[in-house]
Write a protein that holds these residues in place. Structure first.
Motif, mmCIF file in Angstrom:
data_model
loop_
_atom_site.group_PDB
_atom_site.id
_atom_site.type_symbol
_atom_site.label_atom_id
_atom_site.label_comp_id
_atom_site.label_asym_id
_atom_site.label_seq_id
_atom_site.Cartn_x
_atom_site.Cartn_y
_atom_site.Cartn_z
ATOM 1 N N GLU A 3 6.128 3.910 -6.365
ATOM 2 C CA GLU A 3 7.149 4.447 -5.600
ATOM 3 C C GLU A 3 7.560 3.781 -4.097
ATOM 4 N N LEU A 4 8.536 3.536 -3.872
ATOM 5 C CA LEU A 4 9.069 2.864 -2.734
ATOM 6 C C LEU A 4 8.321 3.299 -1.617
ATOM 7 N N ARG A 5 7.983 4.531 -1.309
ATOM 8 C CA ARG A 5 7.194 5.005 -0.216
ATOM 9 C C ARG A 5 5.946 4.380 -0.131
ATOM 10 N N VAL A 6 5.435 4.175 -1.247
ATOM 11 C CA VAL A 6 3.945 3.507 -1.270
ATOM 12 C C VAL A 6 3.763 2.201 -0.985
ATOM 13 N N LEU A 7 4.848 1.718 -1.299
ATOM 14 C CA LEU A 7 5.139 0.086 -1.080
ATOM 15 C C LEU A 7 5.524 0.146 0.365
ATOM 16 N N ARG A 8 6.112 1.059 0.850
ATOM 17 C CA ARG A 8 6.173 1.034 2.573
ATOM 18 C C ARG A 8 4.819 1.190 3.232
ATOM 19 N N TYR A 9 4.019 2.113 2.720
ATOM 20 C CA TYR A 9 2.662 2.067 3.273
ATOM 21 C C TYR A 9 2.051 0.909 3.080
ATOM 22 N N PHE A 10 2.041 0.199 2.099
ATOM 23 C CA PHE A 10 1.345 -1.050 1.855
ATOM 24 C C PHE A 10 1.760 -1.941 2.829
ATOM 25 N N LEU A 11 3.007 -2.322 3.209
ATOM 26 C CA LEU A 11 3.648 -3.129 3.951
ATOM 27 C C LEU A 11 3.442 -2.767 5.507
ATOM 28 N N ALA A 12 3.115 -1.442 5.938
ATOM 29 C CA ALA A 12 3.018 -1.172 7.187
ATOM 30 C C ALA A 12 1.434 -1.543 7.340
ATOM 31 N N VAL A 13 0.563 -1.241 6.359
ATOM 32 C CA VAL A 13 -1.068 -1.638 6.708
ATOM 33 C C VAL A 13 -0.844 -3.196 6.676
ATOM 34 N N VAL A 14 -0.287 -3.870 5.913
ATOM 35 C CA VAL A 14 -0.299 -5.155 6.144
ATOM 36 C C VAL A 14 0.278 -5.885 7.401
ATOM 37 N N ASP A 15 1.329 -5.239 7.913
ATOM 38 C CA ASP A 15 1.694 -5.719 9.254
ATOM 39 C C ASP A 15 1.191 -5.144 10.560
ATOM 40 N N SER A 16 0.444 -3.847 10.374
ATOM 41 C CA SER A 16 -0.283 -3.514 11.308
ATOM 42 C C SER A 16 -1.582 -3.773 11.531
ATOM 43 N N GLY A 17 -2.317 -4.432 10.198
ATOM 44 C CA GLY A 17 -3.754 -4.631 10.192
ATOM 45 C C GLY A 17 -4.725 -3.654 10.054
ATOM 46 N N GLY A 62 -3.231 -9.447 -3.269
ATOM 47 C CA GLY A 62 -2.483 -9.036 -2.097
ATOM 48 C C GLY A 62 -1.796 -9.996 -1.733
ATOM 49 N N ARG A 63 -1.855 -11.133 -1.605
ATOM 50 C CA ARG A 63 -1.151 -12.030 -0.945
ATOM 51 C C ARG A 63 0.084 -12.342 -1.948
ATOM 52 N N VAL A 64 -0.285 -12.432 -3.515
ATOM 53 C CA VAL A 64 0.695 -12.621 -4.390
ATOM 54 C C VAL A 64 1.787 -11.676 -4.499
ATOM 55 N N PHE A 65 1.151 -10.205 -4.332
ATOM 56 C CA PHE A 65 2.149 -8.961 -4.424
ATOM 57 C C PHE A 65 3.051 -8.800 -3.107
ATOM 58 N N LEU A 66 2.472 -9.077 -1.963
ATOM 59 C CA LEU A 66 3.251 -8.881 -0.682
ATOM 60 C C LEU A 66 4.804 -9.349 -0.915
ATOM 61 N N PRO A 67 5.130 -10.594 -1.123
ATOM 62 C CA PRO A 67 6.531 -10.890 -1.371
ATOM 63 C C PRO A 67 7.257 -10.108 -2.236
ATOM 64 N N VAL A 68 6.681 -9.621 -3.301
ATOM 65 C CA VAL A 68 7.107 -8.890 -4.211
ATOM 66 C C VAL A 68 7.562 -7.467 -3.549
ATOM 67 N N ALA A 69 6.624 -7.041 -2.943
ATOM 68 C CA ALA A 69 6.774 -5.440 -2.280
ATOM 69 C C ALA A 69 7.827 -5.786 -1.297
ATOM 70 N N ARG A 70 7.830 -6.661 -0.652
ATOM 71 C CA ARG A 70 8.891 -6.936 0.446
ATOM 72 C C ARG A 70 10.218 -6.844 0.006
ATOM 73 N N ASP A 71 10.394 -7.728 -1.350
ATOM 74 C CA ASP A 71 11.662 -7.747 -1.853
ATOM 75 C C ASP A 71 12.059 -6.425 -2.435
ATOM 76 N N LEU A 72 11.055 -5.733 -3.003
ATOM 77 C CA LEU A 72 11.533 -4.334 -3.563
ATOM 78 C C LEU A 72 12.087 -3.734 -2.571
ATOM 79 N N VAL A 73 11.566 -3.305 -1.602
ATOM 80 C CA VAL A 73 11.755 -2.439 -0.388
ATOM 81 C C VAL A 73 13.145 -3.117 0.150
ATOM 82 N N LEU A 74 13.165 -4.405 0.383
ATOM 83 C CA LEU A 74 14.629 -4.853 1.044
ATOM 84 C C LEU A 74 15.574 -4.586 0.060
ATOM 85 N N ARG A 75 15.452 -4.640 -1.332
ATOM 86 C CA ARG A 75 16.656 -4.256 -2.111
ATOM 87 C C ARG A 75 16.983 -2.821 -2.187
#
Length: 298
Positions: A3-17, A62-75
């Motif tokens: 789900e997109l919302r979960v991908l947003r959670y993942f990105l928020a965790v990565v960006d905030s630490g 996670g490093r491999v998945f990160l750009p995929v998650a960003r791309d999905l959310v951006l799209r």
């Protein structure tokens, strides 16, 4: 399914630490964020995050998945913007990444003149623009090297390189183009080696067996012009003259030195047809009758 919302959670965790900071960002309780990310990891079959007492960090997966998650959310976000634009007859709000000088001399003037559907422009080093595009930071990249294979691309035009000098300099007494061999006899102020202008100059020097020890190297063409105005040498740039400098085109064996500008975008971009139309219009606008700094002739 993810789900997109979960991908947003993942990105928020990565960006905030941290889980706590991410929960505050997405406005969801921290246990819920943590639980949803655990479910995402089970779904993917890999661990994305190392959890520690001091925070979290990406695993190799996670490093491999990160750009995929960003791309999905951006799209997803861009798709929403597109539908909103169609529904309200508003701008697409496209993001452009390009060198700072291209923003100043091409993107911003074009937006002001034509009302292009740009929301913002992101400045990046010339050798970084396509990587930034691939990372999902923008919808369009404008660079000075041919785009990587697989991207949709359009050649926008060429911009001549000039030697700029203060009044009273020996070059001020001449007219027309100045040969690189003659220019090399004077102290020269050049851009750094990451610059497209520097690469063009270095290639011409090498081709014609010339050698130059720059009087100065700068990352900013404005600073190069300021140094020339202060009498430190002749600057070799593509920007329009300022600080009272005179300018003469630079040639090598009679061939004008120039840089080429390219536009690139994702071939599967939701607004690829609109981007192609805008970039075609930009190419035409940058030719004679536009800002007159590019020539679309080979």
């Amino acid at each position: 399914m993810m789900e997109l919302r979960v991908l947003r959670y993942f990105l928020a965790v990565v960006d905030s630490g941290s889980m706590t900071a991410a929960a505050a960002t997405v406005r969801v309780a921290q246990p819920s964020v943590s639980r949803q990310l655990r479910m995402l990891e089970r779904e993917l079959g890999v661990e994305l995050l190392h959890r520690t007492r001091t925070g979290v960090r990406l695993t190799a997966a996670g490093r491999v998945f990160l750009p995929v998650a960003r791309d999905l959310v951006l799209r997803a976000d861009r798709g929403t913007e597109l539908l909103h634009a169609f529904g309200t007859d508003s701008s697409l709000g496209l993001q452009v990444v390009c060198p700072a000088s291209t923003i100043t001399h091409a993107v911003a003037p074009y937006l002001a003149a034509r009302g292009a559907p740009f929301a913002d422009a992101i400045a990046a080093e010339p050798d970084e623009v396509y990587a930034r595009l691939e990372a999902g930071a923008a919808d369009i990249a404008i660079g000075t090297a041919p785009p990587p294979a697989g991207m949709a691309a359009l050649r926008l035009g060429r911009r001549g390189i000039s030697a700029q000098h203060p009044a009273g300099h020996p070059l001020a007494g001449g007219t027309g183009a100045v040969e690189l061999g003659e220019l090399a006899t004077y102290p020269m102020i050049l851009s750094g080696r990451r610059s497209a202008v520097r690469r063009a100059v270095d290639a011409a020097l090498h081709k014609h067996g010339l050698h130059v020890s720059p009087a100065a190297e700068t990352r900013s063409e404005a600073m190069a012009q300021a140094l020339a105005a202060a009498g430190r040498g002749v600057c070799v740039v593509v920007d329009d003259p300022q600080f009272g400098l005179g300018a003469r085109p630079v040639t090598a064996a009679g061939e004008a030195l120039s840089i080429t500008l390219y536009a690139a975008w994702d071939a599967d971009h939701y607004a690829r047809d609109e981007i192609h139309a805008v970039m075609t219009d930009l190419s035409e606008w940058l030719g004679p009758g536009g800002v007159r700094v590019f020539s679309n002739r080979e």
